[in-house]
Structures are given as structure tokens and as C-alpha cells.
Enzyme design. Structure first.
Site, PDB file in Angstrom:
ATOM      1  N   TYR A  60       0.828  -1.209   0.000  1.00 45.17           N
ATOM      2  CA  TYR A  60       0.000   0.000   0.000  1.00 45.17           C
ATOM      3  C   TYR A  60       0.866   1.264   0.000  1.00 45.17           C
ATOM      4  O   TYR A  60       0.708   2.143  -0.847  1.00 45.17           O
ATOM      5  CB  TYR A  60      -0.927  -0.023   1.219  1.00 45.17           C
ATOM      6  N   ASP A  61       1.804   1.327   0.955  1.00 42.87           N
ATOM      7  CA  ASP A  61       2.631   2.532   1.101  1.00 42.87           C
ATOM      8  C   ASP A  61       3.410   2.830  -0.181  1.00 42.87           C
ATOM      9  O   ASP A  61       3.372   3.944  -0.709  1.00 42.87           O
ATOM     10  CB  ASP A  61       3.668   2.347   2.227  1.00 42.87           C
TER      11      ASP A  61
ATOM     12  N   VAL B 165     -10.229   1.111  12.316  1.00 38.96           N
ATOM     13  CA  VAL B 165     -10.436   1.163  13.761  1.00 38.96           C
ATOM     14  C   VAL B 165     -11.767   1.812  14.153  1.00 38.96           C
ATOM     15  O   VAL B 165     -12.448   1.333  15.070  1.00 38.96           O
ATOM     16  CB  VAL B 165      -9.225   1.829  14.461  1.00 38.96           C
ATOM     17  N   VAL B 166     -12.171   2.887  13.473  1.00 39.23           N
ATOM     18  CA  VAL B 166     -13.395   3.581  13.900  1.00 39.23           C
ATOM     19  C   VAL B 166     -14.608   2.679  13.676  1.00 39.23           C
ATOM     20  O   VAL B 166     -15.438   2.492  14.575  1.00 39.23           O
ATOM     21  CB  VAL B 166     -13.552   4.937  13.167  1.00 39.23           C
ATOM     22  N   SER B 167     -14.699   2.084  12.508  1.00 44.43           N
ATOM     23  CA  SER B 167     -15.839   1.213  12.223  1.00 44.43           C
ATOM     24  C   SER B 167     -15.799  -0.035  13.111  1.00 44.43           C
ATOM     25  O   SER B 167     -16.825  -0.455  13.656  1.00 44.43           O
ATOM     26  CB  SER B 167     -15.885   0.845  10.738  1.00 44.43           C
TER      27      SER B 167
ATOM     28  N   GLN C 248      -0.594   3.885  20.533  1.00 47.41           N
ATOM     29  CA  GLN C 248      -0.329   4.488  19.226  1.00 47.41           C
ATOM     30  C   GLN C 248      -1.401   5.538  18.926  1.00 47.41           C
ATOM     31  O   GLN C 248      -2.526   5.425  19.410  1.00 47.41           O
ATOM     32  CB  GLN C 248      -0.280   3.418  18.116  1.00 47.41           C
TER      33      GLN C 248
ATOM     34  N   PRO D 230       2.225   2.191  12.341  1.00 40.78           N
ATOM     35  CA  PRO D 230       2.834   3.456  12.767  1.00 40.78           C
ATOM     36  C   PRO D 230       2.503   3.791  14.220  1.00 40.78           C
ATOM     37  O   PRO D 230       1.368   3.630  14.655  1.00 40.78           O
ATOM     38  CB  PRO D 230       2.224   4.477  11.796  1.00 40.78           C
TER      39      PRO D 230
HETATM   40  N1  UDP Z   1      -6.623  -0.875  15.435  1.00 43.85           N
HETATM   41  C1  UDP Z   1      -7.039  -1.434  16.647  1.00 43.85           C
HETATM   42  N2  UDP Z   1      -8.132  -2.240  16.636  1.00 43.85           N
HETATM   43  C2  UDP Z   1      -8.846  -2.500  15.506  1.00 43.85           C
HETATM   44  C3  UDP Z   1      -8.436  -1.921  14.288  1.00 43.85           C
HETATM   45  C4  UDP Z   1      -7.315  -1.118  14.288  1.00 43.85           C
HETATM   46  O1  UDP Z   1      -6.416  -1.202  17.698  1.00 43.85           O
HETATM   47  O2  UDP Z   1      -9.847  -3.253  15.610  1.00 43.85           O
HETATM   48  C5  UDP Z   1      -5.454   0.043  15.437  1.00 43.85           C
HETATM   49  C6  UDP Z   1      -4.406  -0.268  14.375  1.00 43.85           C
HETATM   50  O3  UDP Z   1      -3.455  -1.220  14.841  1.00 43.85           O
HETATM   51  C7  UDP Z   1      -3.793   1.109  14.186  1.00 43.85           C
HETATM   52  C8  UDP Z   1      -4.963   2.059  14.400  1.00 43.85           C
HETATM   53  O4  UDP Z   1      -5.939   1.327  15.142  1.00 43.85           O
HETATM   54  O5  UDP Z   1      -2.811   1.359  15.166  1.00 43.85           O
HETATM   55  C9  UDP Z   1      -5.596   2.569  13.113  1.00 43.85           C
HETATM   56  O6  UDP Z   1      -5.881   1.453  12.293  1.00 43.85           O
HETATM   57  P1  UDP Z   1      -6.615   1.622  10.891  1.00 43.85           P
HETATM   58  O7  UDP Z   1      -6.510   0.299  10.189  1.00 43.85           O
HETATM   59  O8  UDP Z   1      -7.974   2.191  11.090  1.00 43.85           O
HETATM   60  O9  UDP Z   1      -5.787   2.742  10.137  1.00 43.85           O
HETATM   61  P2  UDP Z   1      -4.209   2.871   9.773  1.00 43.85           P
HETATM   62  O10 UDP Z   1      -3.424   1.896  10.597  1.00 43.85           O
HETATM   63  O11 UDP Z   1      -4.146   2.582   8.329  1.00 43.85           O
HETATM   64  O12 UDP Z   1      -3.873   4.258  10.151  1.00 43.85           O
END
Ligand code: UDP
Length: 215
Positions: free
Chosen positions: A46-47, A88-90, A110, A175
Site C-alpha cells: 500500500y505505502d 479502527v473507527v468502524s 499508538q 505506525p
Molecule cells: N486498530 C485497533 N483495533 C482494531 C483496528 C485497528 O487497535 O480493531 C489500530 C491499528 O493497529 C492502528 C490504528 O488502530 O494502530 C488505526 O488502524 P486503521 O486500520 O484504522 O488505520 P491505519 O493503521 O491505516 O492508520
């Protein structure tokens, strides 16, 4: 798409990403930061894909004077997200509404900066209306930064859910922190987000509540 845009003389938009900064060593991230990306890790496809796309956009701009607009989109949320796309939000809202455990990856320390979709769209509209000599890349995101644990607690509070928090392994190359420096967007687009995380979560939760009731 770039070839097509060149042929029909169209202005073309690239939905780039904060992922071009990888696991950033500079905080917050300005557009001038070249990033810290693992080239062959789990997220690299992706990156590096997005980084390569930016390269192609700028090559077409330099070689063919193609009119390009490149937005680096930070984490975005709002109604109509897919309930199972893993973001994460959903995830947290669906888990909270169903009374299932909230899955925190790692220790939840994080950070991410969450932008409500309406704010993001406004930035895109403004970007597309800028003069042709403004190509970006421009960061589009909300500088309000939260830990994942804070997000979980806010979702629990706003949903009134009694879901427990459970901790799962952190995915590789996740990250540690992310926050946009939006100085350029403020200057060139006269834009900054208006909707706070708490405000934006309310209609997002209402959307998922309605969606789940219909299932
Ligand atoms: N994350 C989490 N629980 C979840 C889904 C994601 O703790 O059920 C964490 C994930 O490891 C990351 C952050 O939430 O540190 C954001 O994840 P997301 O996939 O939404 O976005 P991205 O990592 O691409 O910024």
C-alpha cells in the site's frame, strides 16, 4: 488514467495517503518529510504503491504539463464506512453497538488523527479549484491527535456500551504516531477541519446503529 487525462486534457486528482510517511520519525508530518517506510514489509504494498503513484503523477506533470492535484489523506471516518473493512473507527463502533469486546491492537498508545468525511470532501473541492500551478501534495486531515485507547473510551461513552477492552498483537509496521501538519492546506486552500472527533462520532454511530438494526 494518467494517459487518459493527458489525451483529454483533464485535471486529475490523486487520493494519496499519510501512509507515504510510513512510521514517521518527524511529528507532526509536513509534506516536505520524505517518510520512513519499510519497502518490503506487510504494509509496503500500500505505502509504496501510493508513493509510486505520486511519482507517476509528478512525472506526467513535469513531462506533459498535466494538471495534477495530489491530496495526502489522513485517517478519515464517517457514515457509510463498510462495517467489515477492519478500520479502527468502524470496528470499535460495531463492536460497541453489538456488545462485543473492543479489539485494541498493541497497548493502544499508538496515535491517529481522525478527520470527519465532510471536512475532507470540502478540502478536495477547494484543492480542485486551486490555480493550475498548485499541484500539492497537500496534507488533508484533522490535526486533533488521539491514542487508540482514547478512541475506544470515547466510543464506549458515546454508545453507552458495556463492551470490555481486549488487547491483541500489534500488526507489523503499525505506525506509532500520526498527525498532519496542515499549514499548507490552511495557506493554499484556506481550509481546516471544523468537526471534532466527538462531534463526528455522533452521526457515525447513528449510521451504524441504523445499519445494524436493519441486518
Ligand atoms: N486498530 C485497533 N483495533 C482494531 C483496528 C485497528 O487497535 O480493531 C489500530 C491499528 O493497529 C492502528 C490504528 O488502530 O494502530 C488505526 O488502524 P486503521 O486500520 O484504522 O488505520 P491505519 O493503521 O491505516 O492508520
Amino acid at each position: 488514467m494518467l494517459g487518459l487525462a493527458k489525451r483529454v486534457k483533464a485535471k486529475i486528482f490523486q487520493a494519496s495517503t499519510s501512509e507515504v510517511y510510513g512510521d514517521p520519525q518527524i511529528h507532526p508530518q509536513p509534506e516536505s518529510y520524505w517518510g520512513h517506510v519499510n519497502p518490503n514489509g506487510l504494509r509496503s504494498c500500500y505505502d509504496e504503491g501510493k508513493r509510486c503513484a505520486e511519482t507517476l503523477f509528478f512525472d506526467y506533470h513535469r513531462q506533459h504539463k498535466l494538471r495534477i492535484k495530489v491530496a495526502r489523506i489522513f485517517n478519515t471516518y464517517g457514515p457509510r464506512m463498510h462495517p467489515n473493512d477492519g478500520r479502527v473507527v468502524s470496528n470499535f463502533i460495531v463492536q460497541a453497538l453489538l456488545g462485543e469486546p473492543i479489539t485494541i491492537y498493541g497497548d493502544g498508545a499508538q496515535t491517529r488523527s481522525f478527520c470527519y468525511v465532510d471536512d475532507l470532501i470540502e478540502a478536495f473541492i477547494r484543492l480542485m479549484a486551486t490555480e493550475d500551478d498548485f499541484t500539492g501534495p497537500v496534507n488533508t486531515g484533522n490535526p486533533g491527535e488521539f491514542t487508540i485507547l482514547q478512541l475506544a473510551e470515547t466510543v464506549l461513552e458515546l454508545t453507552g456500551s458495556k463492551s470490555e477492552l481486549i488487547f491483541k498483537p500489534l500488526p507489523a509496521d503499525d505506525p506509532r504516531q500520526r498527525r498532519p501538519d496542515i499549514t499548507l492546506a490552511k495557506e493554499k486552500l484556506s481550509w481546516e477541519p471544523k468537526i471534532s472527533l466527538r462531534e463526528g462520532l455522533v452521526p457515525t454511530i447513528a449510521y451504524f446503529d441504523d445499519f445494524l438494526r436493519k441486518q
